[in-house]
Design a protein around this motif. Structure first.
Motif, PDB file in Angstrom:
ATOM      1  N   LYS A  50     -36.496 -39.045  24.469  1.00  0.00           N
ATOM      2  CA  LYS A  50     -36.281 -40.402  23.970  1.00  0.00           C
ATOM      3  C   LYS A  50     -35.674 -40.359  22.573  1.00  0.00           C
ATOM      4  O   LYS A  50     -34.778 -41.145  22.248  1.00  0.00           O
ATOM      5  N   LYS A  53     -31.967 -39.536  22.814  1.00  0.00           N
ATOM      6  CA  LYS A  53     -31.140 -40.681  23.206  1.00  0.00           C
ATOM      7  C   LYS A  53     -31.034 -41.705  22.078  1.00  0.00           C
ATOM      8  O   LYS A  53     -30.008 -42.367  21.933  1.00  0.00           O
ATOM      9  N   ARG A  54     -32.086 -41.817  21.287  1.00  0.00           N
ATOM     10  CA  ARG A  54     -32.115 -42.839  20.246  1.00  0.00           C
ATOM     11  C   ARG A  54     -31.369 -42.419  18.987  1.00  0.00           C
ATOM     12  O   ARG A  54     -30.654 -43.223  18.394  1.00  0.00           O
TER      13      ARG A  54
END
Length: 309
Positions: A50, A53-54
């Motif tokens: 995560k 992706k962030r």
């Protein structure tokens, strides 16, 4: 020693008689390696993806031609200076292959490939594949009871990441001065000794202690390290997010048996060019607080600095 010296591998020849030797495989060694190399925590692994992706796109958007041009030059310089290494990477590549290929007209394309790798623009499968690193458990003096799990990343990884670290060395040093010196500082040991002597003279009522972090490289929280490195430089953030948001699989090759694998999503590779930087940067804030607190206490201040994490 003679074999390495004959092939002009002077560093390897010297290491063969001075460096800590690699421990032979045993049940006790396997047990301690499983303790030191924490198994993959699925929740942690999901959190790292995560974060990738962030934050990876955010860091990539801050990369400018003024950053990639020095990186390209550093890659070219390092490619010309690569020395033969006695062992090939797990992909079969060697330092010699990179140096010889770079000397052809394919050199600029090879450097562009390395830049894409460092900026996280290669396919995810590439980072998963390069996350398989050879493990050489070294003897620290206690044998299999306390091995040093040294990893050996791919030659392409070491070449590319070494160049990236060289480009961001100045902003890294600015953050670590003057409290940390494990960053390639010229005469670092001498400077640290003089600074310690000065501090001791200023704080005569204090005791001098030398703390040690147990299993330091393998205990670093990757999520925190990625966020900390993003504060240093966009290239630092891209490199660490690209390399350390996928699991690392340490592969211990055992003669006459199948390789033993130790997957983890924790810590940095002891053998990675940027590993020490990531560890030092993550320790920066508490170390600065310790220094300020010691100075305040030595000055007789009643209110000590609060630690802001």
């Amino acid at each position: 020693f003679c074999r390495n010296a004959k092939s002009l591998q002077s560093s390897s020849a010297a290491s063969s008689i001075t460096a800590a030797h690699v421990l032979p495989d045993s049940e006790r060694l396997q047990e301690t390696l499983r303790e030191k190399i924490s198994p993959v925590d699925q929740d942690k692994a999901a959190a790292l993806m995560k974060l990738r992706k962030r934050r990876l796109g955010e860091m990539q958007s801050q990369i400018t031609p003024g950053m990639t041009h020095p990186l390209d030059e550093a890659l070219a310089t390092r490619a010309e200076r690569l020395r033969p290494f006695k062992k090939a990477g797990r992909t079969g590549w060697r330092n010699e292959f990179i140096r010889q290929l770079h000397a052809t007209r394919a050199g600029p394309a090879l450097r562009r490939l390395a830049i894409h790798f460092l900026l996280g623009r290669a396919p995810l499968q590439v980072y998963i594949r390069y996350g398989h690193v050879s493990l050489g458990p070294r003897d620290k003096g206690r044998g299999a009871d306390d091995p040093r799990p040294v990893g050996s990343p791919e030659p392409f990884w070491r070449w590319a990441v070494g160049a990236g670290r060289q480009v961001v060395q100045s902003p890294t040093k600015r953050l670590l001065y003057p409290h940390q010196y494990a960053i390639g500082v010229s005469n670092g040991a001498e400077k640290m000794g003089k600074q310690t002597s000065f501090d001791a003279a200023q704080l005569p009522n204090h005791q001098f202690g030398i703390p040690d972090v147990r299993n330091a490289y393998n205990e670093l929280d990757r999520e925190e390290a990625c966020n900390d490195m993003c504060e240093v430089h966009p290239l630092s953030g891209c490199m660490v997010i690209s390399l350390y948001t996928v699991p690392t699989v340490y592969v211990h090759d055992v003669k006459g048996a199948k390789p033993r694998k130790y997957p983890t999503a924790k810590g940095v590779i002891q053998g990675c060019n940027v590993g020490m930087d990531a560890f030092c940067i993550s320790q920066r804030k508490p170390i600065e607080w310790i220094a300020k607190t010691a100075q305040a206490a030595g000055s007789g201040l009643a209110e000590l600095p609060a630690f802001d994490n």
